[in-house]
Design an enzyme around this catalytic site. Structure first.
Site, mmCIF file in Angstrom:
data_model
loop_
_atom_site.group_PDB
_atom_site.id
_atom_site.type_symbol
_atom_site.label_atom_id
_atom_site.label_comp_id
_atom_site.label_asym_id
_atom_site.label_seq_id
_atom_site.Cartn_x
_atom_site.Cartn_y
_atom_site.Cartn_z
ATOM 1 N N LYS A 24 15.029 -1.322 0.318
ATOM 2 C CA LYS A 24 15.145 -2.664 -0.272
ATOM 3 C C LYS A 24 13.956 -2.941 -1.181
ATOM 4 O O LYS A 24 14.118 -3.374 -2.325
ATOM 5 C CB LYS A 24 15.183 -3.717 0.850
ATOM 6 C CG LYS A 24 14.901 -5.138 0.376
ATOM 7 C CD LYS A 24 14.965 -6.162 1.493
ATOM 8 C CE LYS A 24 13.684 -6.380 2.261
ATOM 9 N NZ LYS A 24 12.703 -7.272 1.636
ATOM 10 N N ASN A 25 12.745 -2.705 -0.662
ATOM 11 C CA ASN A 25 11.556 -3.123 -1.405
ATOM 12 C C ASN A 25 11.229 -2.218 -2.591
ATOM 13 O O ASN A 25 10.417 -2.586 -3.444
ATOM 14 C CB ASN A 25 10.352 -3.250 -0.457
ATOM 15 C CG ASN A 25 10.518 -4.450 0.462
ATOM 16 O OD1 ASN A 25 11.406 -5.283 0.248
ATOM 17 N ND2 ASN A 25 9.676 -4.536 1.482
ATOM 18 N N ARG A 95 11.776 -14.858 -2.381
ATOM 19 C CA ARG A 95 10.465 -14.856 -3.028
ATOM 20 C C ARG A 95 10.303 -13.701 -4.013
ATOM 21 O O ARG A 95 9.597 -13.801 -5.000
ATOM 22 C CB ARG A 95 9.379 -14.704 -1.960
ATOM 23 C CG ARG A 95 8.876 -15.951 -1.374
ATOM 24 C CD ARG A 95 7.614 -15.643 -0.625
ATOM 25 N NE ARG A 95 6.443 -16.035 -1.375
ATOM 26 C CZ ARG A 95 5.753 -15.260 -2.157
ATOM 27 N NH1 ARG A 95 6.080 -14.007 -2.323
ATOM 28 N NH2 ARG A 95 4.702 -15.729 -2.790
ATOM 29 N N CYS A 119 6.459 -19.102 3.198
ATOM 30 C CA CYS A 119 7.698 -18.751 3.876
ATOM 31 C C CYS A 119 7.397 -18.549 5.351
ATOM 32 O O CYS A 119 6.287 -18.796 5.798
ATOM 33 C CB CYS A 119 8.327 -17.505 3.261
ATOM 34 S SG CYS A 119 7.359 -16.036 3.530
ATOM 35 N N ARG A 124 2.055 -17.586 0.928
ATOM 36 C CA ARG A 124 2.163 -16.377 0.113
ATOM 37 C C ARG A 124 1.831 -16.709 -1.337
ATOM 38 O O ARG A 124 2.715 -16.915 -2.165
ATOM 39 C CB ARG A 124 3.553 -15.757 0.267
ATOM 40 C CG ARG A 124 3.767 -15.320 1.698
ATOM 41 C CD ARG A 124 5.039 -14.605 1.913
ATOM 42 N NE ARG A 124 5.087 -13.297 1.278
ATOM 43 C CZ ARG A 124 6.154 -12.525 1.320
ATOM 44 N NH1 ARG A 124 7.253 -12.927 1.927
ATOM 45 N NH2 ARG A 124 6.141 -11.343 0.743
ATOM 46 N N PRO A 125 0.521 -16.720 -1.646
ATOM 47 C CA PRO A 125 0.106 -17.076 -3.002
ATOM 48 C C PRO A 125 0.517 -16.011 -4.028
ATOM 49 O O PRO A 125 0.874 -14.898 -3.656
ATOM 50 C CB PRO A 125 -1.423 -17.139 -2.896
ATOM 51 C CG PRO A 125 -1.783 -16.319 -1.720
ATOM 52 C CD PRO A 125 -0.604 -16.351 -0.787
ATOM 53 N N ASP A 127 -1.568 -15.699 -6.930
ATOM 54 C CA ASP A 127 -2.712 -15.684 -7.850
ATOM 55 C C ASP A 127 -2.972 -14.292 -8.432
ATOM 56 O O ASP A 127 -3.375 -14.156 -9.587
ATOM 57 C CB ASP A 127 -3.972 -16.211 -7.130
ATOM 58 C CG ASP A 127 -4.264 -15.449 -5.855
ATOM 59 O OD1 ASP A 127 -3.348 -15.313 -5.014
ATOM 60 O OD2 ASP A 127 -5.387 -14.952 -5.698
ATOM 61 N N ASP A 310 5.353 -4.730 7.968
ATOM 62 C CA ASP A 310 6.810 -4.886 8.120
ATOM 63 C C ASP A 310 7.347 -4.194 9.378
ATOM 64 O O ASP A 310 8.533 -4.313 9.682
ATOM 65 C CB ASP A 310 7.540 -4.352 6.876
ATOM 66 C CG ASP A 310 7.318 -5.237 5.658
ATOM 67 O OD1 ASP A 310 6.859 -6.372 5.824
ATOM 68 O OD2 ASP A 310 7.606 -4.773 4.534
ATOM 69 N N ILE A 332 -2.467 -8.304 7.285
ATOM 70 C CA ILE A 332 -1.855 -8.590 5.982
ATOM 71 C C ILE A 332 -1.359 -10.034 5.946
ATOM 72 O O ILE A 332 -1.668 -10.787 5.030
ATOM 73 C CB ILE A 332 -0.670 -7.640 5.691
ATOM 74 C CG1 ILE A 332 -1.079 -6.185 5.885
ATOM 75 C CG2 ILE A 332 -0.129 -7.876 4.279
ATOM 76 C CD1 ILE A 332 -2.052 -5.640 4.907
ATOM 77 N N ARG A 402 19.582 -10.131 5.202
ATOM 78 C CA ARG A 402 18.940 -10.081 3.887
ATOM 79 C C ARG A 402 18.404 -8.679 3.606
ATOM 80 O O ARG A 402 18.301 -8.273 2.451
ATOM 81 C CB ARG A 402 17.750 -11.052 3.844
ATOM 82 C CG ARG A 402 18.143 -12.498 3.855
ATOM 83 C CD ARG A 402 16.913 -13.342 3.784
ATOM 84 N NE ARG A 402 16.088 -12.942 2.647
ATOM 85 C CZ ARG A 402 14.943 -13.493 2.309
ATOM 86 N NH1 ARG A 402 14.479 -14.501 3.007
ATOM 87 N NH2 ARG A 402 14.265 -13.078 1.270
#
Ligand code: EPU
Length: 429
Positions: A24-25, A95, A119, A124-125, A127, A310, A332, A402
């Site tokens: 997925k990622n 996101r 979330c 979860r910035p 920047d 994860d 993390i 998801r």
């Protein structure tokens, strides 16, 4: 509205072969990178899951033709470059929609993307993403909740992409996508080294980009004028593979995983070995089996090649049944512990102290109705259900769907007693 849930009766030993789906990622940023390509992109092994369908919908809005062919491959071709806006509805749902930022800016010189909020797994910035775009020459404003970025020309530069929790996976993906068409040389220091970032870089190179150093903290990109399309097979999903490994271990089973890259799971397999789970490659399959006695271990999540965040929730479930106390520290996403109270409802002994959870091993878990809160927490609850005595009902599995392709079918195929059901009028929503 029908709400799906899983009914699981625990206790079956899982045995047999399972094929791991594509990642997925890796698929998400690669699909977004099709925005950069002038030719057709054909992707194999993209999982058929809700997050991929959401991104496909967004890409269609952005003028990309996206088609899932009958053989499962996804074909993408840019048809119209007018729209540059990712609206709140898309970003709120997923996101990872932020991964269109770099490609839009590089190819269409403007991007307007709804600012993602936090979330279920914490703040979860973005920047780091914005820092990368600014360094390459973009002007960025925040207007009515949208990130509005403009750059007539992107110029190669040196950038440092570290944050308080290390590197950023999608931040690096966005920086690479923005730099491939920039003028001159870009050097990214403290780039994320995750296999999904490497897959994206290799895909871009296949399309004509010039990226070196992917998989190390220093990635060097020589800008090119244009990218073509290409045909690409996405890497296997290491998180799904790890989840299935825990399913085998927690049921004292033996599972044979096809399409599994152990070199992407070194830290996780190291922890499994310390627990007493055997993982070995034989020819084209990875065989996972476990001793009856599970040893307690210490676990610290870290950026790749460290132990992936994860897989933290899934490993915690396994450690709930170890013979002693384990310590899990999340480096993390320090708040990524929504599974803790739900596992406790099933009889786990867990003590959370800041970003650390002490897991006191118990002899058994007992089935209960539980609530999924996010993707990986849902997987942890399914795993707990497979091992628990009696019936577990995992509610809100739309979180799980998801990111996992047919997890219930795959588990049933190796002997699990798991059923997907739906209710119309939930008592808990
Ligand atoms: N961070 C910042 N600033 C930024 C971006 C990130 O401080 O601008 C922080 C984050 O808050 C976090 C750390 O840096 O503490 C790492 O976050 P990262 O940016 O690497 O996460 P991501 O790219 O948004 C991807 C995966 C996540 C996975 C993380 C970490 C995708 C679509 N998502 O997210 O996957 O947990 O990397 O490995 O690739 C999942 O699949 O369940 C999932 C959440």
């Amino acid at each position: 509205m029908a709400l799906p849930f899983f009914r699981i009766t625990g206790g079956n030993r899982l045995r047999g072969n399972v094929r791991v789906s594509g990642s997925k990622n890796a698929s998400l940023p690669i699909m977004a990178a099709a925005i950069l390509c002038d030719g057709e992109v054909l992707l194999h092994d993209v999982p058929n899951i809700a997050d991929i369908r959401s991104l496909a919908e967004l890409l269609i809005k952005l003028g990309v033709d996206v088609e899932r062919r009958s053989d499962g491959a996804i074909r993408l071709l840019v048809r119209d470059e007018m729209n540059v806006r990712a609206e709140y509805d898309f970003v709120r749902k997923m996101r990872a929609s932020i991964c269109v930022l770099g490609p839009l800016l590089a190819k269409r010189h403007t991007a307007q993307i709804s600012m993602p909020g936090g979330c279920a797994i914490g703040d979860r910035p973005v920047d780091i993403h914005l820092r990368a775009m600014r360094k390459l020459g973009a002007e960025i404003d925040l207007v009515n909740g949208d990130i509005v970025a403009r750059a007539k020309r992107m110029r190669g530069c040196e950038m440092f992409l570290g944050g308080p929790f290390g590197s950023s996976v999608l931040g690096t993906a966005n920086a690479m996508c923005a730099a491939v068409l920039a003028e001159g040389l870009t050097v990214i220091e403290m780039a994320a080294c995750e296999p999904e970032v490497v897959d994206l870089a290799n895909f871009l190179n296949q399309c004509g980009a010039s990226i070196n150093g992917q998989g190390t903290p220093r990635v060097v990109i020589e800008g090119v004028k244009q990218l073509n399309g290409c045909e690409w097979r996405v890497i296997p999903d290491r998180i799904e593979a790890g989840t299935l490994m825990v399913a085998a271990a927690i049921t004292n089973g033996e599972m044979r995983l096809e399409n599994c890259r152990l070199d992407h799971l070194m830290a996780f397999v190291d922890r499994l070995a310390a627990v007493g789970v055997e993982v070995e490659r034989k020819d084209n399959v990875v065989i996972v089996s476990s001793a009856r006695r599970l040893e307690p271990v210490e676990v610290v999540t870290q950026p790749f090649p460290g132990m992936p965040t994860d897989l933290q929730a899934q490993l915690m479930t396994l450690l709930c049944l170890a013979d002693g106390n384990s310590i899990i520290t999340e480096k993390i996403f320090p708040d990524r512990f929504m599974h803790v109270p739900e596992l406790s409802r099933m009889g786990a002994h867990l003590h959370k102290e800041g970003p650390t959870v002490i897991v006191q091993g118990v002899k058994r878990l007992s089935g209960a109705p539980v609530m999924a809160s996010d993707l990986r927490a849902s997987a942890a609850l399914v795993l707990a259900g497979l091992a628990a005595r009696g019936e577990t009902r995992v509610n809100r599995i739309y979180h799980l769907e998801r990111g996992y392709e047919k997890l219930d079918d795959k588990l049933r195929g190796v002997g699990a007693d798991i059923e997907r059901c739906e209710i119309d009028a939930p008592d808990d929503e």
